[in-house]
Design a protein around this motif. Structure first.
Motif, short mmCIF file in Angstrom:
data_model
loop_
_atom_site.label_atom_id
_atom_site.label_comp_id
_atom_site.label_asym_id
_atom_site.label_seq_id
_atom_site.Cartn_x
_atom_site.Cartn_y
_atom_site.Cartn_z
N VAL A 55 0.86 -1.18 0.00
CA VAL A 55 0.00 0.00 0.00
C VAL A 55 0.90 1.23 0.00
CG1 VAL A 55 -1.77 1.28 1.26
CG2 VAL A 55 -1.82 -1.23 1.24
N GLY A 56 0.70 2.12 -0.97
CA GLY A 56 1.46 3.35 -1.03
C GLY A 56 2.79 3.26 -1.75
N LEU A 57 3.13 2.09 -2.32
CA LEU A 57 4.39 1.97 -3.08
C LEU A 57 4.20 2.53 -4.49
CD1 LEU A 57 5.94 -1.51 -2.22
CD2 LEU A 57 6.99 0.72 -1.89
N PRO A 58 5.13 3.34 -4.97
CA PRO A 58 5.01 3.89 -6.34
C PRO A 58 5.36 2.85 -7.39
CG PRO A 58 7.06 4.62 -5.33
CD PRO A 58 6.31 3.86 -4.25
N ALA A 59 5.18 3.23 -8.66
CA ALA A 59 5.43 2.31 -9.77
C ALA A 59 6.90 1.91 -9.86
CB ALA A 59 4.98 2.94 -11.09
N GLU A 60 7.80 2.75 -9.36
CA GLU A 60 9.23 2.40 -9.30
C GLU A 60 9.76 2.91 -7.96
OE1 GLU A 60 12.95 2.16 -12.37
OE2 GLU A 60 12.01 4.12 -12.16
N PRO A 61 9.62 2.10 -6.89
CA PRO A 61 10.02 2.57 -5.56
C PRO A 61 11.50 2.86 -5.45
CG PRO A 61 9.46 0.22 -5.52
CD PRO A 61 9.04 0.74 -6.86
N ILE A 62 12.30 2.21 -6.27
CA ILE A 62 13.72 2.49 -6.35
C ILE A 62 14.17 2.07 -7.74
CG2 ILE A 62 14.54 0.26 -5.51
CD1 ILE A 62 16.60 1.86 -3.84
N GLY A 104 15.07 0.53 -10.95
CA GLY A 104 15.15 -0.84 -11.40
C GLY A 104 14.16 -1.79 -10.76
N VAL A 105 13.47 -1.34 -9.73
CA VAL A 105 12.50 -2.19 -9.03
C VAL A 105 11.09 -1.79 -9.47
CG1 VAL A 105 11.54 -2.87 -6.79
CG2 VAL A 105 14.01 -2.53 -7.05
N ARG A 106 10.33 -2.74 -9.96
CA ARG A 106 8.95 -2.50 -10.36
C ARG A 106 8.06 -2.47 -9.13
NH1 ARG A 106 8.29 -4.16 -15.46
NH2 ARG A 106 6.32 -3.02 -15.35
N GLY A 107 7.11 -1.56 -9.10
CA GLY A 107 6.26 -1.41 -7.92
C GLY A 107 4.80 -1.64 -8.23
N ALA A 108 4.04 -1.87 -7.17
CA ALA A 108 2.58 -2.01 -7.28
C ALA A 108 1.96 -1.42 -6.03
CB ALA A 108 2.18 -3.47 -7.45
N ASP A 109 1.15 -0.38 -6.22
CA ASP A 109 0.44 0.27 -5.12
C ASP A 109 -0.84 -0.50 -4.85
OD1 ASP A 109 -0.70 1.93 -3.29
OD2 ASP A 109 -0.96 3.64 -4.65
N LEU A 110 -0.88 -1.19 -3.72
CA LEU A 110 -2.03 -2.02 -3.38
C LEU A 110 -3.14 -1.19 -2.75
CD1 LEU A 110 -0.23 -5.08 -1.73
CD2 LEU A 110 -0.85 -4.78 -4.13
N ALA A 111 -4.36 -1.53 -3.07
CA ALA A 111 -5.50 -0.93 -2.36
C ALA A 111 -5.51 -1.46 -0.93
CB ALA A 111 -6.80 -1.29 -3.07
N PRO A 112 -5.91 -0.64 0.04
CA PRO A 112 -5.91 -1.10 1.44
C PRO A 112 -6.73 -2.36 1.66
CG PRO A 112 -6.18 1.28 1.34
CD PRO A 112 -6.28 0.78 -0.07
#
Length: 735
Positions: free
Chosen positions: A648-655, A657-665
């Motif tokens: 929850v709250g992670l951006p599309a690229e948190p750092i 080279g790392v792929r992100g997924a913002d989860l719904a609560p």
């Protein structure tokens, strides 16, 4: 248990951090099996009882320094069992702190017997990084150095050039004077190249008659100039004097292709290799004994000879090509055959621009479309030309029609004016949708949906260019392709350890799903023999026919979907999938402190796998993607094929080279902590569900958890995560 049975066995150990001498306070049953010591024999003693005369002091120092600093550590060291038998022990340790004071109260560690792996690794390392014929670096060494050079270039804003150097007409030497003469010529040519290159550059033989030269840490704006100067020196050095091979004096020439990395481009390490390969093929087709450059323009890779092709200036010509529904785009078809019988079972459709136009070549056509923002339009024009030609020729479902799919627009719907044609094609043709590894890493969620739709429509799915990039190996399992297309380098290059790893992974996938193996680039009988040895039953290449129009009589046999798509247990999260497959009895309970070493162990396994690894981790929410975690995952991203983080709250690229997924609560995954690792020959997952403890220190939170090493179940867990990954922008390219 025998030594082979102990291989891979995991153990957990706890050490009292507040007592003198760091005594062992608890061991798991796995520790007793692994070491031969009973719990009563080791409680109260220091773990150094496992050390012996050949234990590396440097490994011990790493652990000692980590304990003094209060941080996690990971080492592989030689330990000894109770009976004196040595074994290689993969050890990960992590501190457990008091929630109120922050004081370290105990150390937790995992141990794993990796003896057989270390023996194999030691032997492979001897073979892995040097070409035995010439003494030069090999493909693996080049790729390792290229990854490091790319990282430095991004950090220091420098440039890189990669020169692909091919001996012209080398095959004639083998055919006329034999392979011994050919091998001798390769050694002489390697020495000639050594005499020209700079000390700071890496010269490698990457296969057959192919060499590569990596120019790294070049000043901004200087990459192309330095590369061209060195290329000119190489051409001169090779031309000036004959190559003396025994009693022979051989006049030898080379073709050189240059790939460039500059700041602001989207070029990756694998793209750079591909760019140089495309450029050297252009040099060969331009008469050989020359140089061509694959230059980055506006962030896109565009093949240009020295007189330069600027895709941005080709907009008007592109407009004429795409007018009237893409009437300027044509399709040619290359046959695909059953190797056992020689029977044609399909055709690959290849796009071409107008004959005589600067956009005749597909790479220029797509580069111009990218510069003009018209890739979707061009992609559908290519599909339309391919299926229209097949329908007009009466191909029907008698043979398969392989369609290249551009990853950047893989899920783009058909434009209204082409909907009827596309619907007819889906009804009347046996379509095979070809995708590349770039699509898997860049748009995995969309790809999973598109593949599901294609299979539901009765189409076959093929994964293209397997072997061109080792990253594709671990990703095979995520899509279960019906057809695995081996890159032509596997057929045309001399065998290497890289190729052995690729072939081994492909064979494992074939055994798991029944996928068909198709070898590209078969030009002669020798290539066909190699293809069969690699497990291919289908073949494509000039031996069976060059690209051209469809002509009668057309075949009546086709490539059918043979891959067994594994049924996935119910559930849309890793824990739910594992629990459904294994049952509640397979689930245990532990605190976060006890599970941390296990998660770190899996991360370290991904690091060791390297380019072939996929690691997918769910952190519940962004707050738990801590600075220390960021550092670990940034390091993973530099090596692995695909690294993704969910919370929850992670951006599309948190750092980077790392792929992100913002989860719904309310996403069920937000209540789970999972680490899933896939490699060509490894699969492991920690899946854990938060039990909802409140008002307790974070490390004391309890989880229901399971450890999984069953490959199909790990793949099923991974697929629930892949479906959530945010899309990533991708470079458009077409060969």
């Amino acid at each position: 248990m025998s030594a082979p049975e102990l291989e891979g066995l995991a153990a957990i150990i706890a050490v009292d951090a507040r007592a003198d001498g760091l005594p062992i306070s608890w061991v798991s049953p796995g520790f007793e099996l692994l070491t031969g010591y009973g719990a009563g024999e080791v409680l109260g003693r220091n773990p150094k009882l496992l050390q012996g005369p050949d234990t590396d002091p440097r490994s011990i120092s790493l652990l000692t320094e980590a304990i003094a600093a209060g941080r996690d550590a990971y080492v592989t060291l030689l330990n000894y069992r109770a009976d004196g038998t040595p074994f290689w022990n993969e050890v990960a340790i992590a501190p457990e702190r008091d929630g109120a004071s922050g004081e370290i109260v105990r150390w937790l560690g995992t141990q794993r017997d990796v003896t057989d792996r270390m023996r194999v690794s030691a032997r492979l390392h001897e073979l892995a990084y040097f070409d035995t014929l010439t003494g030069l670096a090999n493909r693996a060494a080049l790729h390792d150095e290229l990854r490091s050079a790319m990282h430095r270039a991004r950090v220091h804003e420098s440039e890189i050039a990669l020169l692909a150097i091919d001996l012209d007409d080398f095959r004639r030497v083998n055919e006329k004077w034999g392979h011994q003469a050919g091998d001798a010529l390769l050694r002489v040519a390697a020495d000639r190249l050594r005499s020209v290159v700079r000390p700071q550059d890496l010269l490698a033989r990457v296969g057959g008659d192919e060499f590569s030269l990596l120019l790294k840490d070049l000043p901004p704006g200087e990459g192309e100039r330095v590369a061209k100067e060195l290329a000119a020196r190489i051409l001169t050095a090779v031309r000036d004097e004959p190559h003396v091979v025994g009693d022979l004096r051989l006049e030898t020439r080379v073709s050189i292709g240059i790939g460039l990395y500059r700041q602001g481009t989207t070029t990756s390490a694998s793209d750079l290799v591909h760019d140089a390969d495309i450029a050297v093929e252009s040099a060969k087709s331009s008469g050989k004994d020359t140089v061509r450059v694959h230059r980055a323009v506006s962030g896109e890779a565009v093949l240009v000879p020295d007189d330069a092709f600027d895709p941005a200036s080709a907009g008007d010509e592109l407009g004429r090509v795409l007018a009237d529904g893409g009437a300027g785009v044509a399709a040619v078809y290359q046959p695909i055959v059953e190797l056992a019988s020689g029977e044609v079972v399909g055709y690959e459709a290849l796009a071409r621009g107008p004959e005589g136009s600067s956009l005749h070549r597909p790479d220029r056509l797509f580069a111009a479309a990218a510069a003009a923002g018209r890739v979707v339009e061009l992609e559908w024009a290519c599909r339309a030309a391919a299926v229209r030609g097949a329908l007009d020729a009466g191909l029907g479902k008698g043979a398969s029609l392989f369609l290249n799919t551009e990853p950047a627009v893989i899920d783009a719907p058909a434009p209204p004016e082409l909907e009827a044609l596309w619907s007819q094609a889906q009804r009347e043709l046996a379509l095979v949708v070809e995708i590349t590894e770039r699509a898997i890493t860049a748009r995995p969620a969309e790809l999973a949906r598109v593949i599901g739709d294609q299979r539901a429509a009765g189409h076959v799915v093929a994964l293209d260019d397997v072997g061109a990039d080792v990253r594709s190996l671990a990703l095979l399992s995520l899509i279960d392709p019906d057809v695995i297309k081996l890159d032509l380098s596997l057929v045309q290059d001399r065998p290497s350890t890289d190729q052995a790893a690729i072939v081994s992974a492909v064979a494992a996938e074939r055994e798991r799903t029944g996928a068909r193996i198709l070898a590209e680039g078969i030009e002669n009988d020798e290539h066909e023999r190699v293809a069969r040895a690699l497990g291919a039953t289908l073949g494509q290449g000039w031996k069976f026919g060059r690209p051209g129009p469809l002509v009668a009589p057309l075949p009546v046999s086709r490539v059918r979907a043979t891959a067994a798509v594994m049924p996935r247990p119910p559930g849309d999260t890793p824990f739910a999938v594992v629990e459904a497959a294994r049952g509640a009895q397979a689930v245990a309970e532990a605190t976060k402190a006890l599970l941390l070493p296990i998660s770190h162990h899996l991360e370290h396994r991904a690091q060791r796998i390297g380019e072939g690894a996929v690691i997918l981790s769910a952190f519940q929410d962004a707050a738990r993607f801590t600075p220390a975690t960021r550092r670990r995952y940034e390091s993973l991203a530099r090596r692995a094929s695909l690294v993704a983080a969910f919370g929850v709250g992670l951006p599309a690229e948190p750092i980077h080279g790392v792929r992100g997924a913002d989860l719904a609560p309310d996403d069920a995954l937000a209540g789970e902590w999972s680490v899933v690792v896939l490699g060509p020959h490894f699969a492991g997952a920690l899946v854990a569900r938060d039990l909802g403890d409140a008002d307790v220190p974070d490390r004391d939170r309890r989880f229901a958890f399971a450890m999984v090493y069953d490959r199909p179940l790990v793949i099923a867990a991974a697929q629930t995560l892949v479906a959530r990954i945010a899309p990533h922008e991708i470079t458009v390219r077409r060969r």
